[in-house]
Design a protein around this motif. Structure first.
Motif: not given
Length: 248
Positions: A24-40
């Protein structure tokens, strides 16, 4: 150019709330996850549906090669990194220290301490003017447990977050002349599903009466503090640990 931000453990809880607010603040966001692909994937879909840009990458922050692959993937998608939220963390079921074994300690410390160090190092190699970067901000997500100790529950988790506090202060001094600010947030009793990992989903409700503000906090309240530290409004703030704990 849209600034890019990497959030480890960004699929759930504080990480997910931070990802949404950052987009919302204007960032392009990369996020990591370890197990829960659906939540990510749900976090990514929500950001994209609102007109933002996001990418989810599976990675174990305690593994060097996974960390490098994670950072490279986010930069390949969104361009040079401008910030890291070092959020990935775990805990085990509530136990006393005399009930803990080495396997448990390795699991907690690998993610919470080694992972935080590996991701901070990867960020510095990309942000630091010493390495040809343009500078940026690292926000480490610690916990008030580092101060309170979590006796009878999670002393190992608390100790791991004490290490994160030390990392924050030391790294801030190490890279201050390289256009990098390093700060930490220490959430208190926050309504997230991490408490279920410890075997007590209702832990916040049990302890809320001991919080001066009289309630548990929300992931969004922590996320707002993180976004402030990332912003230019905090341009003279580094080496600082910001408690988001309702006074507890």
């Amino acid at each position: 150019m849209t600034p890019s931000l990497l959030i480890t453990g960004g699929g759930r809880g504080i990480g997910a709330a931070t990802a949404r607010l950052a987009a919302q603040a204007g960032y392009a966001v990369g996020l990591s996850y370890r197990h829960d692909a659906q939540a990510a994937a749900e976090v990514v879909r929500g950001i994209e549906a609102a007109g933002g840009r996001a990418l989810a990458v599976r990675a174990d922050v305690g593994v060097d090669s996974d960390v490098e692959r994670l950072f490279d993937a986010v930069q390949a998608e969104f361009g040079p990194l401008r910030g890291l939220v070092n959020n990935a963390g775990t805990l085990e079921r509530q136990a006393r220290v005399d009930e803990m074994d080495a396997a448990r300690l390795h699991r907690v410390l690998t993610t919470n301490v080694i992972g935080a160090f590996l991701c901070a190092g990867a960020a510095v190699r990309r942000l630091s003017t010493r390495h040809g970067g343009a500078g940026g901000v690292i926000v480490n997500v610690s916990s008030r447990a580092a101060v309170l100790g979590s006796g009878g529950e999670y002393v190992d988790y608390a100790a791991s977050k004490g290490a994160v506090d030390t990392l924050t202060v030391g790294l801030a001094r190490e890279v201050a002349q390289e256009s990098i600010r390093v700060c930490g947030v220490r959430p208190g009793l926050i309504e997230t599903d991490i408490h279920a990992l410890g075997g007590e989903p209702g832990r916040v409700a049990r302890l809320a009466s001991g919080v001066p503000l009289g309630r548990g906090g929300t992931a969004e309240e922590v996320a707002r503090a993180i976004l402030w530290l990332l912003s230019d409004n905090a341009s003279y703030v580094t080496g600082t640990l910001l408690d988001v704990s309702g006074g507890r």
